[in-house]
Design an enzyme around this catalytic site. Structure first.
Site, mmCIF file in Angstrom:
data_model
loop_
_atom_site.group_PDB
_atom_site.id
_atom_site.type_symbol
_atom_site.label_atom_id
_atom_site.label_comp_id
_atom_site.label_asym_id
_atom_site.label_seq_id
_atom_site.Cartn_x
_atom_site.Cartn_y
_atom_site.Cartn_z
ATOM 1 N N HIS A 93 47.790 45.310 39.073
ATOM 2 C CA HIS A 93 48.027 45.776 37.717
ATOM 3 C C HIS A 93 47.571 47.233 37.633
ATOM 4 O O HIS A 93 46.662 47.644 38.352
ATOM 5 C CB HIS A 93 47.244 44.905 36.734
ATOM 6 C CG HIS A 93 47.594 45.162 35.309
ATOM 7 N ND1 HIS A 93 46.973 46.146 34.573
ATOM 8 C CD2 HIS A 93 48.486 44.568 34.491
ATOM 9 C CE1 HIS A 93 47.482 46.139 33.346
ATOM 10 N NE2 HIS A 93 48.399 45.190 33.274
ATOM 11 N N HIS A 94 48.174 48.003 36.743
ATOM 12 C CA HIS A 94 47.854 49.431 36.688
ATOM 13 C C HIS A 94 46.457 49.718 36.157
ATOM 14 O O HIS A 94 45.967 50.836 36.292
ATOM 15 C CB HIS A 94 48.912 50.200 35.882
ATOM 16 C CG HIS A 94 48.957 49.833 34.428
ATOM 17 N ND1 HIS A 94 48.228 50.482 33.487
ATOM 18 C CD2 HIS A 94 49.649 48.863 33.793
ATOM 19 C CE1 HIS A 94 48.457 49.952 32.309
ATOM 20 N NE2 HIS A 94 49.320 48.957 32.466
ATOM 21 N N ARG A 95 45.764 48.734 35.580
ATOM 22 C CA ARG A 95 44.389 48.957 35.116
ATOM 23 C C ARG A 95 43.354 48.267 36.005
ATOM 24 O O ARG A 95 42.197 48.142 35.631
ATOM 25 C CB ARG A 95 44.233 48.465 33.677
ATOM 26 C CG ARG A 95 44.953 49.349 32.684
ATOM 27 C CD ARG A 95 44.632 48.975 31.259
ATOM 28 N NE ARG A 95 44.480 47.544 31.070
ATOM 29 C CZ ARG A 95 45.073 46.840 30.123
ATOM 30 N NH1 ARG A 95 45.851 47.430 29.270
ATOM 31 N NH2 ARG A 95 44.879 45.547 30.011
#
Length: 190
Positions: A93-95
């Site tokens: 996930h990008h976070r």
């Protein structure tokens, strides 16, 4: 960027890869491409070069997803010394936050739990995640933890613990590991 990439290369060399074995490793190329994108997207590059570099990174990112089947978004926070043992199926996930010196096997997925719930896993230092493991939701994986292959982790894992199963349960705590190591290393127990 440079320091983390050198740590990544050092991890591959420590695992026995040298020369073409290191620089020809597709997993290391994907990590290097992530480091480049992280450098560009965090605003570390010159302002005039930022837009063209983002286009270049986007094109390379499509290559990584299509050919290498790995998604390491540039907004994720990954510490130095990342080691991905096999190419393919790694999706973050990008976070996502990953600490230093972590090991990921192939087919690892790290993301949100879905259904409107927010939050992604935060992974500590020196964590090993087995093949096919899925980590979802707002969870914390402690330093030195181990996640077994094909596990679904949706709860916190304490430091040094080993988790396995669907859903994952703690099968060994750090204290048990230390006691076992002391028993094995004690010559009087043999």
């Amino acid at each position: 960027m440079r320091a983390e990439l050198l740590e990544d290369v050092a991890r591959y060399r420590a695992k026995g890869d040298w020369g073409i074995g290191v620089w020809g490793n597709p997993a290391l190329w994907a990590i290097a491409w992530y480091r480049f994108g992280n450098f560009v997207y965090r605003g570390n590059s010159l302002r005039i070069l930022r837009a063209p570099l983002k286009v270049v990174h986007f094109a390379g990112g499509i290559f990584c997803e299509a050919v290498l089947q790995m998604r390491l978004p540039p907004n994720a926070k990954i510490g130095g010394g990342l080691y991905i043992s096999h190419v393919g199926g790694v999706v973050l996930h990008h976070r996502t936050v990953i600490g230093k010196h972590c090991n990921l096997s192939h087919q690892v997925t790290i993301g949100t739990a879905g259904l409107g719930r927010t939050g992604v896993p935060r992974i500590g230092d020196n964590v090993s995640i087995g093949a096919g493991a899925v980590l979802i939701g707002d969870i914390q994986i402690g330093d030195g933890a181990r996640i077994a292959a094909n596990s679904l982790v949706n709860r916190d894992v304490p430091p040094g613990a080993t988790a396995m199963g669907v859903p994952a349960k703690i099968v060994k705590y750090a204290d048990e590991c230390r006691e076992l190591a002391q028993e094995v290393s004690n010559p009087l127990n043999r």
